[in-house]
Design a protein around this motif. Structure first.
Motif, PDB file in Angstrom:
ATOM      1  N   SER A   6       7.622 -14.370  -4.183  1.00 49.87           N
ATOM      2  CA  SER A   6       8.605 -13.879  -3.217  1.00 49.87           C
ATOM      3  C   SER A   6       8.413 -14.625  -1.893  1.00 49.87           C
ATOM      4  CB  SER A   6       8.436 -12.379  -3.004  1.00 49.87           C
ATOM      5  OG  SER A   6       7.172 -12.120  -2.429  1.00 49.87           O
ATOM      6  N   LEU A   7       9.410 -14.507  -1.034  1.00 46.18           N
ATOM      7  CA  LEU A   7       9.350 -15.193   0.256  1.00 46.18           C
ATOM      8  C   LEU A   7       8.607 -14.344   1.272  1.00 46.18           C
ATOM      9  CD1 LEU A   7      12.919 -16.675   0.426  1.00 46.18           C
ATOM     10  CD2 LEU A   7      10.797 -17.881   0.011  1.00 46.18           C
ATOM     11  N   GLN A  15      -4.085 -22.550   8.387  1.00 53.42           N
ATOM     12  CA  GLN A  15      -4.959 -22.514   9.546  1.00 53.42           C
ATOM     13  C   GLN A  15      -4.979 -21.099  10.092  1.00 53.42           C
ATOM     14  OE1 GLN A  15      -2.844 -25.686  11.504  1.00 53.42           O
ATOM     15  NE2 GLN A  15      -4.603 -27.050  11.248  1.00 53.42           N
ATOM     16  N   SER A  16      -5.985 -20.777  10.871  1.00 59.32           N
ATOM     17  CA  SER A  16      -6.090 -19.422  11.402  1.00 59.32           C
ATOM     18  C   SER A  16      -4.852 -19.107  12.244  1.00 59.32           C
ATOM     19  CB  SER A  16      -7.358 -19.270  12.239  1.00 59.32           C
ATOM     20  OG  SER A  16      -7.313 -20.149  13.334  1.00 59.32           O
ATOM     21  N   GLY A  17      -4.348 -17.904  12.089  1.00 57.16           N
ATOM     22  CA  GLY A  17      -3.160 -17.490  12.826  1.00 57.16           C
ATOM     23  C   GLY A  17      -1.863 -17.853  12.138  1.00 57.16           C
ATOM     24  N   ALA A  18      -1.919 -18.452  10.976  1.00 54.00           N
ATOM     25  CA  ALA A  18      -0.701 -18.872  10.285  1.00 54.00           C
ATOM     26  C   ALA A  18      -0.561 -18.172   8.941  1.00 54.00           C
ATOM     27  CB  ALA A  18      -0.729 -20.381  10.081  1.00 54.00           C
ATOM     28  N   ASP A  19      -1.109 -16.973   8.818  1.00 53.43           N
ATOM     29  CA  ASP A  19      -1.115 -16.284   7.530  1.00 53.43           C
ATOM     30  C   ASP A  19       0.251 -15.765   7.114  1.00 53.43           C
ATOM     31  OD1 ASP A  19      -3.773 -16.737   7.116  1.00 53.43           O
ATOM     32  OD2 ASP A  19      -4.390 -14.898   8.125  1.00 53.43           O
ATOM     33  N   SER A  20       1.116 -15.438   8.049  1.00 54.30           N
ATOM     34  CA  SER A  20       2.444 -14.940   7.682  1.00 54.30           C
ATOM     35  C   SER A  20       3.446 -15.323   8.757  1.00 54.30           C
ATOM     36  CB  SER A  20       2.426 -13.423   7.493  1.00 54.30           C
ATOM     37  OG  SER A  20       2.123 -12.811   8.721  1.00 54.30           O
ATOM     38  N   ALA A  21       4.704 -15.283   8.384  1.00 58.83           N
ATOM     39  CA  ALA A  21       5.763 -15.590   9.334  1.00 58.83           C
ATOM     40  C   ALA A  21       5.908 -14.425  10.305  1.00 58.83           C
ATOM     41  CB  ALA A  21       7.071 -15.854   8.601  1.00 58.83           C
ATOM     42  N   LEU A  29      12.498 -20.794   9.318  1.00 60.44           N
ATOM     43  CA  LEU A  29      11.039 -20.776   9.276  1.00 60.44           C
ATOM     44  C   LEU A  29      10.555 -19.938   8.097  1.00 60.44           C
ATOM     45  CD1 LEU A  29       8.353 -21.518  10.578  1.00 60.44           C
ATOM     46  CD2 LEU A  29       8.565 -19.500  12.030  1.00 60.44           C
ATOM     47  N   TYR A  30      11.249 -18.846   7.847  1.00 63.19           N
ATOM     48  CA  TYR A  30      10.895 -17.952   6.750  1.00 63.19           C
ATOM     49  C   TYR A  30      11.005 -18.666   5.396  1.00 63.19           C
ATOM     50  CZ  TYR A  30      10.851 -13.479   4.224  1.00 63.19           C
ATOM     51  OH  TYR A  30      10.542 -12.436   3.406  1.00 63.19           O
ATOM     52  N   TRP A  31      11.996 -19.505   5.283  1.00 63.38           N
ATOM     53  CA  TRP A  31      12.257 -20.197   4.030  1.00 63.38           C
ATOM     54  C   TRP A  31      11.720 -21.638   4.038  1.00 63.38           C
ATOM     55  CZ3 TRP A  31      15.584 -18.529  -0.081  1.00 63.38           C
ATOM     56  CH2 TRP A  31      16.114 -17.259   0.089  1.00 63.38           C
ATOM     57  N   ALA A  32      11.049 -22.060   5.073  1.00 63.13           N
ATOM     58  CA  ALA A  32      10.713 -23.473   5.291  1.00 63.13           C
ATOM     59  C   ALA A  32      10.016 -24.125   4.097  1.00 63.13           C
ATOM     60  CB  ALA A  32       9.862 -23.620   6.545  1.00 63.13           C
ATOM     61  N   LEU A  33       8.965 -23.522   3.607  1.00 61.12           N
ATOM     62  CA  LEU A  33       8.220 -24.135   2.504  1.00 61.12           C
ATOM     63  C   LEU A  33       9.062 -24.182   1.231  1.00 61.12           C
ATOM     64  CD1 LEU A  33       5.636 -25.444   1.521  1.00 61.12           C
ATOM     65  CD2 LEU A  33       4.727 -23.163   1.064  1.00 61.12           C
ATOM     66  N   ALA A  34       9.766 -23.099   0.929  1.00 62.41           N
ATOM     67  CA  ALA A  34      10.608 -23.073  -0.271  1.00 62.41           C
ATOM     68  C   ALA A  34      11.738 -24.100  -0.156  1.00 62.41           C
ATOM     69  CB  ALA A  34      11.187 -21.672  -0.480  1.00 62.41           C
ATOM     70  N   LEU A  35      12.339 -24.223   1.029  1.00 60.19           N
ATOM     71  CA  LEU A  35      13.402 -25.213   1.219  1.00 60.19           C
ATOM     72  C   LEU A  35      12.867 -26.640   1.120  1.00 60.19           C
ATOM     73  CD1 LEU A  35      15.464 -23.586   4.114  1.00 60.19           C
ATOM     74  CD2 LEU A  35      16.158 -23.868   1.731  1.00 60.19           C
TER      75      LEU A  35
END
Length: 182
Positions: A6-7, A15-21, A29-35
């Protein structure tokens, strides 16, 4: 692989501080990796389609008729030439060799392209770039005493060196095969 069921998609290494949108993040940004993964696979599929169309032209083994007529006319103009000096037989021989070479090259290119897209998607999903940046930062501090705030450009050069070395190592077998076998 429930992580990617799921997204938002989050790489395995972050990296630290980048665990979730964040909640106020844009949908992009929410879909960035999937896109990014979808775009990479889409480009690969389109290039595969174009390569497949090109392969059909390499399967053609009959010498083009208009070219044969034009070259025959040129050969007939020089009637005093010997049969070995005729252009058409030489061109027909080269045509077959060129078709074979082109087919081998495009088939190998499709295999290499498949490997490249698998590697790219794996690096995206694994979080290769953030990992290498953190590694560069740690090693730069260890080896040279550089910190990230004062020596960002130098650390970037270490990062590029590591990425280049990894890229060279992973592409070397394909490069060697292409150079010496095809």
């Amino acid at each position: 692989m429930d992580r990617f069921a799921s997204l938002p998609w989050i790489p395995l290494y972050t990296q630290s501080g980048a665990d979730s949108a964040p909640d106020d993040a844009s949908p992009i940004l929410y879909w960035a990796l999937a896109l990014t993964v979808a775009f990479t696979v889409g480009v690969y599929a389109f290039e595969g389609y174009l390569d497949g169309r090109q392969m059909s032209s390499f399967r053609e083994t009959k010498f083009p008729e208009p070219l044969e007529k034009a070259v025959s006319a040129i050969d007939n103009e020089g009637k005093d030439e010997s049969k070995e000096d005729k252009l058409l037989p030489q061109l027909k021989d080269k045509f077959v060799k060129a078709q074979t070479y082109g087919m081998d090259k495009i088939q190998f290119g499709m295999i290499a392209s498949l490997y490249d897209v698998i590697e790219s998607v794996a690096f995206l999903l694994l979080g290769f770039a953030p990992y290498v940046w953190d590694l560069s930062t740690r090693k730069s501090a260890e080896w040279f005493g550089w910190n990230e705030t004062d020596h960002e450009i130098r650390i970037s050069l270490v990062f590029l060196a590591i990425v280049t070395i990894v890229g060279t190592i992973t592409s070397l077998p394909f490069s060697l095969y292409s150079t010496f076998q095809i």
